[in-house]
Design a protein around this motif. Structure first.
Motif, PDB file in Angstrom:
ATOM      1  N   THR A   1       0.849  -1.188   0.000  1.00  0.00           N
ATOM      2  CA  THR A   1       0.000   0.000   0.000  1.00  0.00           C
ATOM      3  C   THR A   1       0.884   1.236   0.000  1.00  0.00           C
ATOM      4  O   THR A   1       2.091   1.155   0.209  1.00  0.00           O
ATOM      5  CB  THR A   1      -0.922   0.049   1.230  1.00  0.00           C
ATOM      6  N   GLY A   2       0.284   2.363  -0.210  1.00  0.00           N
ATOM      7  CA  GLY A   2       1.047   3.606  -0.214  1.00  0.00           C
ATOM      8  C   GLY A   2       0.123   4.772  -0.441  1.00  0.00           C
ATOM      9  O   GLY A   2      -1.011   4.781   0.044  1.00  0.00           O
ATOM     10  N   ARG A   3       0.600   5.732  -1.205  1.00  0.00           N
ATOM     11  CA  ARG A   3      -0.166   6.947  -1.444  1.00  0.00           C
ATOM     12  C   ARG A   3      -0.210   7.264  -2.932  1.00  0.00           C
ATOM     13  O   ARG A   3       0.714   6.936  -3.674  1.00  0.00           O
ATOM     14  CB  ARG A   3       0.447   8.128  -0.685  1.00  0.00           C
ATOM     15  N   THR A   4      -1.289   7.898  -3.321  1.00  0.00           N
ATOM     16  CA  THR A   4      -1.441   8.406  -4.672  1.00  0.00           C
ATOM     17  C   THR A   4      -1.600   9.914  -4.576  1.00  0.00           C
ATOM     18  O   THR A   4      -2.374  10.403  -3.750  1.00  0.00           O
ATOM     19  CB  THR A   4      -2.684   7.799  -5.353  1.00  0.00           C
ATOM     20  N   TYR A   5      -0.860  10.646  -5.386  1.00  0.00           N
ATOM     21  CA  TYR A   5      -0.949  12.103  -5.358  1.00  0.00           C
ATOM     22  C   TYR A   5      -1.854  12.599  -6.484  1.00  0.00           C
ATOM     23  O   TYR A   5      -1.711  12.183  -7.638  1.00  0.00           O
ATOM     24  CB  TYR A   5       0.433  12.732  -5.539  1.00  0.00           C
ATOM     25  N   LEU A   6      -2.781  13.481  -6.132  1.00  0.00           N
ATOM     26  CA  LEU A   6      -3.512  14.214  -7.146  1.00  0.00           C
ATOM     27  C   LEU A   6      -2.721  15.486  -7.412  1.00  0.00           C
ATOM     28  O   LEU A   6      -2.684  16.398  -6.585  1.00  0.00           O
ATOM     29  CB  LEU A   6      -4.935  14.539  -6.682  1.00  0.00           C
ATOM     30  N   ASP A   7      -2.090  15.525  -8.568  1.00  0.00           N
ATOM     31  CA  ASP A   7      -1.197  16.629  -8.922  1.00  0.00           C
ATOM     32  C   ASP A   7      -1.827  17.371 -10.093  1.00  0.00           C
ATOM     33  O   ASP A   7      -1.708  16.950 -11.244  1.00  0.00           O
ATOM     34  CB  ASP A   7       0.180  16.074  -9.289  1.00  0.00           C
ATOM     35  N   GLY A   8      -2.540  18.469  -9.780  1.00  0.00           N
ATOM     36  CA  GLY A   8      -3.343  19.115 -10.805  1.00  0.00           C
ATOM     37  C   GLY A   8      -4.520  18.227 -11.137  1.00  0.00           C
ATOM     38  O   GLY A   8      -5.327  17.898 -10.268  1.00  0.00           O
ATOM     39  N   SER A   9      -4.605  17.774 -12.377  1.00  0.00           N
ATOM     40  CA  SER A   9      -5.709  16.892 -12.773  1.00  0.00           C
ATOM     41  C   SER A   9      -5.240  15.458 -12.974  1.00  0.00           C
ATOM     42  O   SER A   9      -6.004  14.613 -13.445  1.00  0.00           O
ATOM     43  CB  SER A   9      -6.339  17.404 -14.081  1.00  0.00           C
ATOM     44  N   VAL A  10      -3.999  15.160 -12.582  1.00  0.00           N
ATOM     45  CA  VAL A  10      -3.409  13.845 -12.846  1.00  0.00           C
ATOM     46  C   VAL A  10      -3.117  13.130 -11.536  1.00  0.00           C
ATOM     47  O   VAL A  10      -2.629  13.738 -10.577  1.00  0.00           O
ATOM     48  CB  VAL A  10      -2.103  14.000 -13.661  1.00  0.00           C
ATOM     49  N   LYS A  11      -3.400  11.822 -11.493  1.00  0.00           N
ATOM     50  CA  LYS A  11      -3.032  11.010 -10.341  1.00  0.00           C
ATOM     51  C   LYS A  11      -1.682  10.349 -10.619  1.00  0.00           C
ATOM     52  O   LYS A  11      -1.483   9.714 -11.654  1.00  0.00           O
ATOM     53  CB  LYS A  11      -4.103   9.952 -10.059  1.00  0.00           C
ATOM     54  N   ILE A  12      -0.748  10.513  -9.689  1.00  0.00           N
ATOM     55  CA  ILE A  12       0.585   9.932  -9.831  1.00  0.00           C
ATOM     56  C   ILE A  12       0.917   9.134  -8.583  1.00  0.00           C
ATOM     57  O   ILE A  12       0.425   9.415  -7.493  1.00  0.00           O
ATOM     58  CB  ILE A  12       1.670  11.017 -10.067  1.00  0.00           C
ATOM     59  N   GLY A  13       1.752   8.126  -8.741  1.00  0.00           N
ATOM     60  CA  GLY A  13       2.170   7.329  -7.599  1.00  0.00           C
ATOM     61  C   GLY A  13       3.196   8.050  -6.761  1.00  0.00           C
ATOM     62  O   GLY A  13       4.005   8.836  -7.279  1.00  0.00           O
ATOM     63  N   ALA A  14       3.193   7.764  -5.481  1.00  0.00           N
ATOM     64  CA  ALA A  14       4.146   8.410  -4.580  1.00  0.00           C
ATOM     65  C   ALA A  14       5.585   8.025  -4.928  1.00  0.00           C
ATOM     66  O   ALA A  14       6.525   8.760  -4.612  1.00  0.00           O
ATOM     67  CB  ALA A  14       3.835   8.036  -3.138  1.00  0.00           C
ATOM     68  N   MET A  15       5.760   6.871  -5.574  1.00  0.00           N
ATOM     69  CA  MET A  15       7.103   6.408  -5.919  1.00  0.00           C
ATOM     70  C   MET A  15       7.474   6.707  -7.369  1.00  0.00           C
ATOM     71  O   MET A  15       8.494   6.238  -7.857  1.00  0.00           O
ATOM     72  CB  MET A  15       7.200   4.890  -5.662  1.00  0.00           C
TER      73      MET A  15
END
Length: 555
Positions: A436-450
C-alpha cells in the motif's frame, strides 16, 4: 474444499490519521467478495509533497480486483472519509451507500467530476440494511463533529462486525443524533465478532465533553468584544457553526458566512433537514454597511489553509472585508498536528494588525469529535466484542488502543495499512501483507508516490536548477559556446562573478578538451556536462543543483 474466511484490510487510515479506506472480504482465499468502508483523502504539505493538491490512498491492489467489489459504504462526510470517492469511481464502479447528509455531499463531489449522482444511494438509519454480496450492512447512528455520522453494523456468515467510524459519546450534540447507549446495547446483544474502533483520542484521559457545553463560554466571549468578531472552525462541524452563530445573534450581531466550504456545508445541512433554527445570515455585500461592532463573521480556514477566508483576511481583504485594530479573531478548533506553522502564521499576521486572537489553549471554545480513553472503554463494554481492532490513528494510537483492549480481556491486534487480517478464528491473525502507499492528485493527474515526480520537485526546491544547452555541428564539434539558465540559485558566488558566466566558462573548457568518443555519445556527454555544472556550482555557491542538459545536433 477450501474454507472461507472473513478478512479485514486497511488501505488507508491505519497507522495515520486521514485517508481512510477499510476493506472487508468474505469467501475462499483469493476469491473473496469485498465491501469498502470509506474512501478518503489527506492533505499535502510543502515539506513532503510540494505542489500536490490532494493525497489519496493507493488502491492498486483493489483496482485489480474491482470486479469483486460489491459496494462502498461511507460512514460520514468528512473529507478523510468521502473525499476520494469521486476520484476513484471510474476505477471501482461500485455503488456508493450513505445516509442522507453524507449522500448529499458525495453527490456534489460526483457531479463536480462528471460522474452520475445516482451512483450514490441514500440509506436510512438502522434497522435498514443493504445486502452487498455476502454482507448485510446497516448504518448505526453515533455522534461526531459532523451531522449524521454512523457506525456500520456488518453482518457476515462468520458473525457480526461493528465498524465504529469516527465517534464520540455525546448526549447533546446540538446538531445530529445523540449517542443512544440503549440502541447500541440492543444491536450488540448476543455475539459481536469484532469491533473495529476509532483510536484518535486514546491518550486523552478524561471523558469527552458535549458540544452543548460550549455555548455559554462562546457567548460570554462575544458579548465582551468591542469590535468586529470573526470566528473559524471546521466547516463540516455544523453544530459548532450553529453554536457560534447563536452566540453572535444573542450578542446582537449580524451573522455572515464566508468561505465556500462553510456555505456548502450549511446549505447541505438545511437541504437534508438535519439543521434547524440556524440564525438568519446576511451577505458579505450587506455586511459592508453594518457597523463593525454589530458584525460576526464565521469563516473557513481553521487550519491556516492559505486560500481559505481566514488566511486571506490575515493578508488584507476578503470579499471587501478587512480586519482592524480592536477586532477579535476566535479559533474554535483544534490545530491538527502538522498544521501548526500555518495557523501560527495567520495568528501573527492578525496580531500585527492589532487584532486580538483567541485560541482554544484553555479548552473553553472547542471540544473534540473523537472519543477519549474512558469513552472508548465504555464503547468496548457496550459492544463486548470477541476482538478489538484499533483503526483511525497513528501507530502509537493503535498500539495503545490494542494494549487497552487486551488489558480489559478482549483479543486485540495492531493492524496497519496493508496488513490483511483473518477474523474468522478465535483471535485475529495475519493472512498476508499487501503493498500500500499513497497516490498524489497533482493538478488533474493522479501519480504514484514512488513515481519520482514529487521527489524531483523536492530536490529542485532544495537545490535549485540549471539548464545547460549545447549545439553540435555535423562533425560533432561544438557550435558556439554552451549557455546556461538557472532557477532558485544565487546570481554570484565566491569568485564574485556571475554564476552563469562561471558555469558557461567551465562547460566551454570541458567541451574543448572532450574526446571525439564522448562528443559523439549523447549519454556520455550529458553525464559529463551535468557533473561539470554541479562541480562548478558546488565550488561557487556551495550547492549541487539539479541539472537538465539539452544537446542539439545539426544534421
Amino acid at each position: 474444499m477450501t474454507s472461507k474466511r472473513l478478512i479485514y484490510l486497511p488501505l488507508g487510515g491505519a497507522g495515520e490519521i486521514g485517508m481512510n479506506a477499510y476493506l472487508y472480504g468474505y469467501g475462499a482465499p483469493d476469491k473473496e467478495r469485498f465491501i469498502l468502508v470509506d474512501l478518503g483523502v489527506t492533505f499535502p504539505d510543502m515539506d513532503g509533497s510540494p505542489g500536490v493538491d490532494l493525497i489519496l490512498p493507493d488502491i492498486t491492489w483493489l483496482k485489480e480486483r474491482a470486479d469483486r467489489l460489491d459496494a462502498i459504504f461511507v460512514t460520514h462526510a468528512h473529507e478523510d472519509h468521502v473525499g476520494a470517492v469521486s476520484h476513484f469511481y471510474s476505477d471501482l464502479g461500485a455503488p456508493v451507500y450513505a445516509r442522507v447528509f453524507t449522500a448529499n455531499i458525495a453527490r456534489r463531489k460526483m457531479s463536480e467530476r462528471g460522474h452520475p449522482e445516482d451512483a450514490v444511494q441514500t440509506v436510512s438509519a438502522w434497522p435498514e440494511q443493504v445486502t452487498a454480496g455476502p454482507f448485510k450492512v446497516g448504518f448505526l447512528p453515533i455522534s461526531h463533529s459532523i451531522p449524521e455520522s454512523a457506525a456500520l453494523v456488518i453482518d457476515t456468515p462468520d458473525g457480526r462486525v461493528i465498524h465504529s467510524g469516527d465517534f464520540k459519546l455525546d448526549p447533546t450534540p446540538v446538531v445530529g443524533e445523540a449517542f443512544d447507549p440503549d440502541l447500541w446495547a440492543e444491536v450488540c446483544k448476543g455475539s459481536v465478532r469484532a469491533l473495529v474502533c476509532d483510536s484518535t483520542n486514546v491518550f486523552s484521559p478524561d471523558p469527552g465533553r458535549s458540544e452543548l457545553g460550549l455555548g455559554p463560554a462562546i457567548e460570554e466571549l462575544v458579548l465582551g468584544a468591542k469590535g468586529m468578531v470573526v470566528a473559524t472552525t471546521f466547516a463540516s462541524n455544523v453544530a459548532r457553526v450553529k453554536t457560534l452563530a447563536e452566540a453572535g445573534q444573542r450578542a446582537g450581531r449580524s451573522i455572515v458566512l464566508l468561505g465556500r466550504a462553510m456555505e456548502r456545508m450549511v446549505e447541505a445541512a438545511r437541504e437534508t433537514g438535519v439543521l434547524h433554527g440556524f440564525p438568519n445570515t446576511i451577505s458579505d455585500e450587506a455586511a459592508r454597511d453594518v457597523p463593525r461592532e454589530n458584525l460576526m463573521l464565521l469563516v473557513t480556514g481553521s487550519q491556516g489553509e492559505r486560500r481559505a477566508a481566514s488566511a486571506q483576511l490575515a493578508r488584507g481583504k476578503y470579499r471587501g472585508i478587512e480586519m482592524k485594530e480592536g477586532d477579535m479573531f476566535l479559533f474554535s478548533s483544534k490545530t491538527i498536528p502538522g498544521n501548526e506553522r500555518g495557523v501560527i502564521r495567520v495568528m501573527n499576521q492578525f496580531s500585527e494588525m492589532g487584532v486580538d486572537v483567541v485560541d482554544d489553549s484553555n479548552g473553553k471554545y472547542h471540544v473534540s469529535g473523537h472519543a477519549n480513553r474512558p469513552d472508548i472503554e465504555q464503547l468496548h463494554d457496550i459492544v463486548r466484542p470477541q476482538m478489538v481492532i484499533p483503526m483511525h490513528g497513528e501507530h502509537r494510537h493503535l498500539r495503545e488502543h490494542a494494549k487497552l483492549a487486551i488489558a480489559r480481556g478482549y483479543q486485540g491486534a495492531v493492524v496497519v495499512n496493508g496488513m490483511m487480517m483473518d477474523l474468522s478464528g478465535n483471535a485475529p491473525s495475519v493472512a498476508e501483507y499487501i503493498e500500500t502507499g499513497r497516490t498524489y492528485l497533482d493538478g488533474s493527474v493522479k501519480i504514484g508516490a514512488m513515481d519520482g515526480v514529487v521527489r524531483d520537485r523536492i530536490r529542485m526546491a532544495l537545490n535549485g536548477h540549471i539548464t545547460v544547452t549545447v549545439i553540435l555541428d555535423e562533425k560533432d564539434e561544438p557550435l558556439g559556446e554552451p549557455w546556461c539558465d538557472t532557477s532558485g540559485l544565487a546570481e554570484t558566488g565566491r569568485s564574485n562573478a556571475l554564476l552563469v558566466e562561471v558555469l558557461e566558462e567551465d562547460l566551454s573548457q570541458y567541451l574543448g578538451r572532450a574526446g571525439n568518443k564522448t562528443l559523439r555519445d549523447d549519454d556520455k556527454l550529458e553525464e559529463a556536462l551535468r557533473r561539470t555544472a554541479r562541480q562548478t556550482a558546488q565550488a561557487e555557491i556551495g550547492k549541487k543543483p539539479e541539472v537538465t542538459v539539452v544537446i542539439s545536433r545539426m544534421r
